[in-house]
Design a protein around this motif. Sequence first.
Motif, PDB file in Angstrom:
ATOM      1  N   SER A  70       1.204  -1.343   0.510  1.00  0.00           N
ATOM      2  CA  SER A  70       0.342  -0.428  -0.079  1.00  0.00           C
ATOM      3  C   SER A  70       1.323   1.290  -0.369  1.00  0.00           C
ATOM      4  O   SER A  70       0.756   2.106  -0.427  1.00  0.00           O
ATOM      5  N   GLN A  71       2.118   1.290   0.918  1.00  0.00           N
ATOM      6  CA  GLN A  71       2.642   2.097   0.877  1.00  0.00           C
ATOM      7  C   GLN A  71       3.390   2.391  -0.713  1.00  0.00           C
ATOM      8  O   GLN A  71       3.191   4.022  -0.969  1.00  0.00           O
ATOM      9  N   ARG A  72       3.872   1.386  -1.500  1.00  0.00           N
ATOM     10  CA  ARG A  72       4.396   1.979  -2.915  1.00  0.00           C
ATOM     11  C   ARG A  72       3.464   2.491  -3.212  1.00  0.00           C
ATOM     12  O   ARG A  72       3.187   3.112  -4.161  1.00  0.00           O
ATOM     13  N   LEU A 109       7.720  15.971   2.177  1.00  0.00           N
ATOM     14  CA  LEU A 109       8.563  16.194   3.548  1.00  0.00           C
ATOM     15  C   LEU A 109       7.888  14.288   4.213  1.00  0.00           C
ATOM     16  O   LEU A 109       7.047  13.305   3.814  1.00  0.00           O
ATOM     17  N   GLU A 110       9.361  13.915   4.205  1.00  0.00           N
ATOM     18  CA  GLU A 110       9.072  11.879   4.960  1.00  0.00           C
ATOM     19  C   GLU A 110       9.444  12.333   6.506  1.00  0.00           C
ATOM     20  O   GLU A 110      10.316  12.578   6.767  1.00  0.00           O
ATOM     21  N   LEU A 111       8.514  11.882   7.200  1.00  0.00           N
ATOM     22  CA  LEU A 111       8.243  11.780   8.360  1.00  0.00           C
ATOM     23  C   LEU A 111       8.471  10.453   8.687  1.00  0.00           C
ATOM     24  O   LEU A 111       7.392   9.663   9.036  1.00  0.00           O
ATOM     25  N   GLY A 112       9.867  10.240   9.678  1.00  0.00           N
ATOM     26  CA  GLY A 112       9.836   9.071  10.017  1.00  0.00           C
ATOM     27  C   GLY A 112      10.644   7.975   8.871  1.00  0.00           C
ATOM     28  O   GLY A 112      10.106   7.690   8.076  1.00  0.00           O
ATOM     29  N   LEU A 113      12.286   8.492   9.045  1.00  0.00           N
ATOM     30  CA  LEU A 113      13.249   7.772   8.784  1.00  0.00           C
ATOM     31  C   LEU A 113      12.703   5.861   8.511  1.00  0.00           C
ATOM     32  O   LEU A 113      12.955   4.845   7.846  1.00  0.00           O
ATOM     33  N   GLY A 114      13.361   5.341  10.030  1.00  0.00           N
ATOM     34  CA  GLY A 114      13.553   4.088   9.726  1.00  0.00           C
ATOM     35  C   GLY A 114      14.204   3.849   9.304  1.00  0.00           C
ATOM     36  O   GLY A 114      15.681   4.196   9.690  1.00  0.00           O
ATOM     37  N   ASN A 115      14.168   1.934   8.934  1.00  0.00           N
ATOM     38  CA  ASN A 115      15.886   1.198   7.601  1.00  0.00           C
ATOM     39  C   ASN A 115      15.271   2.071   6.597  1.00  0.00           C
ATOM     40  O   ASN A 115      16.630   2.211   5.682  1.00  0.00           O
ATOM     41  N   GLY A 116      14.727   3.679   6.072  1.00  0.00           N
ATOM     42  CA  GLY A 116      14.862   4.146   5.343  1.00  0.00           C
ATOM     43  C   GLY A 116      14.468   4.080   4.140  1.00  0.00           C
ATOM     44  O   GLY A 116      14.623   4.422   2.494  1.00  0.00           O
ATOM     45  N   ARG A 117      13.452   2.769   4.087  1.00  0.00           N
ATOM     46  CA  ARG A 117      13.173   2.075   2.687  1.00  0.00           C
ATOM     47  C   ARG A 117      12.200   3.001   1.600  1.00  0.00           C
ATOM     48  O   ARG A 117      12.251   3.426   0.209  1.00  0.00           O
ATOM     49  N   THR A 118      11.206   3.730   2.146  1.00  0.00           N
ATOM     50  CA  THR A 118      10.238   4.198   1.679  1.00  0.00           C
ATOM     51  C   THR A 118      10.804   5.673   1.638  1.00  0.00           C
ATOM     52  O   THR A 118      10.876   7.035   0.417  1.00  0.00           O
ATOM     53  N   PHE A 119      12.116   6.244   2.136  1.00  0.00           N
ATOM     54  CA  PHE A 119      12.523   7.289   1.404  1.00  0.00           C
ATOM     55  C   PHE A 119      13.449   7.160   0.551  1.00  0.00           C
ATOM     56  O   PHE A 119      13.734   7.769  -1.146  1.00  0.00           O
ATOM     57  N   VAL A 153      13.624  15.051   5.719  1.00  0.00           N
ATOM     58  CA  VAL A 153      13.430  13.572   6.360  1.00  0.00           C
ATOM     59  C   VAL A 153      13.304  14.171   7.763  1.00  0.00           C
ATOM     60  O   VAL A 153      14.015  14.482   8.493  1.00  0.00           O
ATOM     61  N   PHE A 154      12.654  13.924   8.643  1.00  0.00           N
ATOM     62  CA  PHE A 154      12.107  14.195  10.181  1.00  0.00           C
ATOM     63  C   PHE A 154      11.881  12.427  10.745  1.00  0.00           C
ATOM     64  O   PHE A 154      11.650  11.435  10.343  1.00  0.00           O
ATOM     65  N   GLU A 155      13.233  12.900  12.092  1.00  0.00           N
ATOM     66  CA  GLU A 155      13.296  11.224  12.195  1.00  0.00           C
ATOM     67  C   GLU A 155      13.979  11.994  13.915  1.00  0.00           C
ATOM     68  O   GLU A 155      15.126  11.875  13.594  1.00  0.00           O
ATOM     69  N   ARG A 156      13.489  11.097  14.766  1.00  0.00           N
ATOM     70  CA  ARG A 156      13.908  11.552  16.179  1.00  0.00           C
ATOM     71  C   ARG A 156      15.627  10.544  16.377  1.00  0.00           C
ATOM     72  O   ARG A 156      16.788  10.832  17.015  1.00  0.00           O
ATOM     73  N   GLY A 184      14.784  14.997  15.896  1.00  0.00           N
ATOM     74  CA  GLY A 184      14.375  15.762  16.930  1.00  0.00           C
ATOM     75  C   GLY A 184      12.821  15.020  16.964  1.00  0.00           C
ATOM     76  O   GLY A 184      12.430  14.570  15.324  1.00  0.00           O
ATOM     77  N   ASP A 185      12.038  15.261  17.964  1.00  0.00           N
ATOM     78  CA  ASP A 185      11.045  15.072  17.663  1.00  0.00           C
ATOM     79  C   ASP A 185      10.017  15.535  16.323  1.00  0.00           C
ATOM     80  O   ASP A 185      10.149  16.776  17.233  1.00  0.00           O
ATOM     81  N   VAL A 186       9.036  15.412  16.019  1.00  0.00           N
ATOM     82  CA  VAL A 186       8.042  15.605  15.424  1.00  0.00           C
ATOM     83  C   VAL A 186       7.245  17.089  15.748  1.00  0.00           C
ATOM     84  O   VAL A 186       7.065  17.676  15.354  1.00  0.00           O
ATOM     85  N   ASN A 187       7.331  16.492  17.141  1.00  0.00           N
ATOM     86  CA  ASN A 187       6.263  17.789  17.894  1.00  0.00           C
ATOM     87  C   ASN A 187       7.105  19.202  18.380  1.00  0.00           C
ATOM     88  O   ASN A 187       6.388  19.812  18.396  1.00  0.00           O
ATOM     89  N   ALA A 231      -3.847   7.565  18.222  1.00  0.00           N
ATOM     90  CA  ALA A 231      -3.709   9.264  19.376  1.00  0.00           C
ATOM     91  C   ALA A 231      -2.570  10.401  18.722  1.00  0.00           C
ATOM     92  O   ALA A 231      -2.720  11.076  18.946  1.00  0.00           O
ATOM     93  N   PHE A 232      -1.127   9.340  18.051  1.00  0.00           N
ATOM     94  CA  PHE A 232      -0.298  10.122  17.922  1.00  0.00           C
ATOM     95  C   PHE A 232      -0.909  10.811  16.216  1.00  0.00           C
ATOM     96  O   PHE A 232      -0.492  11.779  16.040  1.00  0.00           O
ATOM     97  N   ALA A 233      -0.949   9.474  16.143  1.00  0.00           N
ATOM     98  CA  ALA A 233      -1.931  10.362  14.865  1.00  0.00           C
ATOM     99  C   ALA A 233      -2.618  11.689  14.920  1.00  0.00           C
ATOM    100  O   ALA A 233      -2.656  12.433  13.965  1.00  0.00           O
TER     101      ALA A 233
HETATM  102  C1  LIG Z   1       8.568   2.715  10.626  1.00  0.00           C
HETATM  103  S1  LIG Z   1       9.336   3.444  11.227  1.00  0.00           S
HETATM  104  C2  LIG Z   1       9.618   4.287   9.123  1.00  0.00           C
HETATM  105  C3  LIG Z   1       9.974   3.077   7.901  1.00  0.00           C
HETATM  106  C4  LIG Z   1       9.845   3.798   6.765  1.00  0.00           C
HETATM  107  N1  LIG Z   1       8.783   4.143   6.393  1.00  0.00           N
HETATM  108  C5  LIG Z   1      11.117   3.084   6.259  1.00  0.00           C
HETATM  109  O1  LIG Z   1      10.760   2.521   4.429  1.00  0.00           O
HETATM  110  O2  LIG Z   1      11.809   1.691   6.834  1.00  0.00           O
HETATM  111  C6  LIG Z   1       8.832   5.086  11.969  1.00  0.00           C
HETATM  112  C7  LIG Z   1      10.174   5.815  12.195  1.00  0.00           C
HETATM  113  O3  LIG Z   1       9.444   6.723  13.026  1.00  0.00           O
HETATM  114  C8  LIG Z   1      10.078   7.254  14.310  1.00  0.00           C
HETATM  115  N2  LIG Z   1       9.457   7.966  14.733  1.00  0.00           N
HETATM  116  C9  LIG Z   1       8.665   7.810  15.542  1.00  0.00           C
HETATM  117  N3  LIG Z   1       8.013   8.741  16.436  1.00  0.00           N
HETATM  118  C10 LIG Z   1       8.790   9.738  15.797  1.00  0.00           C
HETATM  119  C11 LIG Z   1       8.519  11.132  16.500  1.00  0.00           C
HETATM  120  N4  LIG Z   1       8.142  11.790  17.388  1.00  0.00           N
HETATM  121  N5  LIG Z   1       9.313  12.394  16.538  1.00  0.00           N
HETATM  122  C12 LIG Z   1      10.273  11.745  14.948  1.00  0.00           C
HETATM  123  N6  LIG Z   1      10.648  10.361  14.586  1.00  0.00           N
HETATM  124  C13 LIG Z   1      10.025   9.498  15.264  1.00  0.00           C
HETATM  125  C14 LIG Z   1      11.152   6.133  14.681  1.00  0.00           C
HETATM  126  O4  LIG Z   1      12.346   6.482  15.076  1.00  0.00           O
HETATM  127  C15 LIG Z   1      11.155   5.867  13.385  1.00  0.00           C
HETATM  128  O5  LIG Z   1      12.216   5.559  12.914  1.00  0.00           O
END
Ligand SMILES: C[S@@+](CC[C@H](N)C(=O)[O-])C[C@H]1O[C@@H](n2cnc3c(N)ncnc32)[C@H](O)[C@@H]1O
Length: 172
Positions: free
Chosen positions: A24-26, A44-54, A68-71, A89-92, A123-125
Amino acid sequence: MAPAARQEFFDLSRLDVFIDRMVSQRACLDFAIAQTARLPGPILELGLGNGRTFHHLRERVAGREIFVFERAIAAHPESTPDEAHTLLGDVNETLPRALERFGPTASLIHADLGGHNLKKNDAFARSISPLVEPMLAPGGLMVSSDRMYFEALEELPLPKGAVAGRCFVYRR
Ligand SMILES: C[S@@+](CC[C@H](N)C(=O)[O-])C[C@H]1O[C@@H](n2cnc3c(N)ncnc32)[C@H](O)[C@@H]1O
């Protein structure tokens, strides 16, 4: 009982859910990239994680910057943005700062910030929706793995290939 009939009694496995989310993401990202191709504003990419979607965005998008936004960066090296395109940092905290910096110019926002706890994700969304909504340019699209709670954005039908409930697409 025939296997096909028995299948209806099975709950979706975590593997099923994961695959549905990836597919679905793709589908939603490819749709949103195409729909917003004429908009010049950043992605804007919120949440880098492993970086696949980035990485997918970077491979598919030409002529638009991707921020990219990532803590905490822990991505595959090939999928790690440079410092100038990382809002650490935190997206908040980083989203309000980004609104001051960019204004309502984002052509595409992708959020994949959730973990395994669906209640927490919801709740976060809900809490970050008011921070995301003003960043989108007119005509811009937002793709999210979680339902968002926007005041004025329109929820679009999912593109072909996306699974209902695994991805959401919104337009200003
Ligand atoms: C599910 S992963 C993202 C996976 C990514 N789409 C990929 O394809 O690899 C979620 C990411 O969001 C980050 N994250 C979660 N809450 C966050 C926040 N409040 N502020 C910044 N980053 C946050 C986490 O650190 C995590 O790396």
